[in-house]
Design an enzyme around this catalytic site. Sequence first.
Site, PDB file in Angstrom:
ATOM      1  CB  CYS A  10      -1.007   0.183   1.261  1.00  0.00           C
ATOM      2  SG  CYS A  10      -1.659   1.692   1.287  1.00  0.00           S
ATOM      3  N   GLY A  11       0.461   1.965  -0.970  1.00  0.00           N
ATOM      4  CA  GLY A  11       1.732   3.844  -0.932  1.00  0.00           C
ATOM      5  C   GLY A  11       1.386   4.296   0.103  1.00  0.00           C
TER       6      GLY A  11
END
Length: 113
Positions: A10-11
């Site tokens: 997840c960024g």
Amino acid sequence: MIQIFHNPRCGKSRAGVKYLEDKGVEFEIFKYLDEPITPDELQEVLRKLGKRPLEIIRTKEDIFKEEFEDKELSDEEWILAMVEYPKLIERPIIINGDKAVLGRPAENIDSIL
């Protein structure tokens, strides 16, 4: 010790880790998708966040849409759903002692440092 609930894919979660690193803060990573969390532990995280379970549910996740979108569950049932399907848990969550915050945006982390 500060802890971050982290999903490396997840960024926003990676941004939370980088934010802590850039601040020079020591922390430990809890990969909540790999390491099981108990209902009691999740309840404690919610208490520290000051939120109810539905407030940290990722409603855009496929599992939510497939299994939960049209259901009205109690807080206890939502907690059990997040334990069974940890992808439902919003990320990153940063915990510092008796306080916690959602690190979206990463600048929210400052409120507990």
